[in-house]
Write a protein that holds these residues in place. Structure first.
Motif: not given
Length: 115
Positions: A101-115
């Motif tokens: 998974l490649h994304a900005s750090l900000r997006d990764l922090l948000v996406l962890r709630k989804l994944l």
């Protein structure tokens, strides 16, 4: 090995799950980003957008993504199907390198709630 149709169906199911998410997961699902999902064993990429709490696949391309999406996944077709069906833990698969998974750090922090 999962087929292209099975992978597309898994992405549709993931999209449906995102739309039904609640709480923090709903906030993560509401991101507006370009997305690509490269199925490594089929060498196919699904490209589209996360929008309106869903993943909209706009095109299916041969090979790896031609343009860098803001959120990029790379995994085998069987792993995609297993993740969406709840048979494969995302964190373990990501940690072991089965899922990239490649994304900005900000997006990764948000996406962890989804994944």
């Amino acid at each position: 090995m999962a087929t292209i149709e099975e992978c597309r169906a898994a992405l549709e199911k993931l999209s449906d799950n995102m739309q039904d998410a609640e709480g923090d997961a709903r906030t993560a699902a509401a991101l507006e980003r370009s997305v690509s999902c490269h199925i490594t064993d089929l060498d196919v990429t699904f490209a589209g957008r996360m929008t309106g709490g869903r993943i909209e696949v706009h095109e299916t391309l041969q090979g790896p993504p031609q343009e860098k999406a803001q959120i990029r996944f790379s995994l085998a077709g069987d792993d995609l199907v297993a993740l969406v069906d709840g048979e494969l833990n995302f964190a373990k698969a990501w940690g072991s390198g089965r899922v990239k998974l490649h994304a900005s750090l900000r997006d990764l922090l948000v996406l962890r709630k989804l994944l």
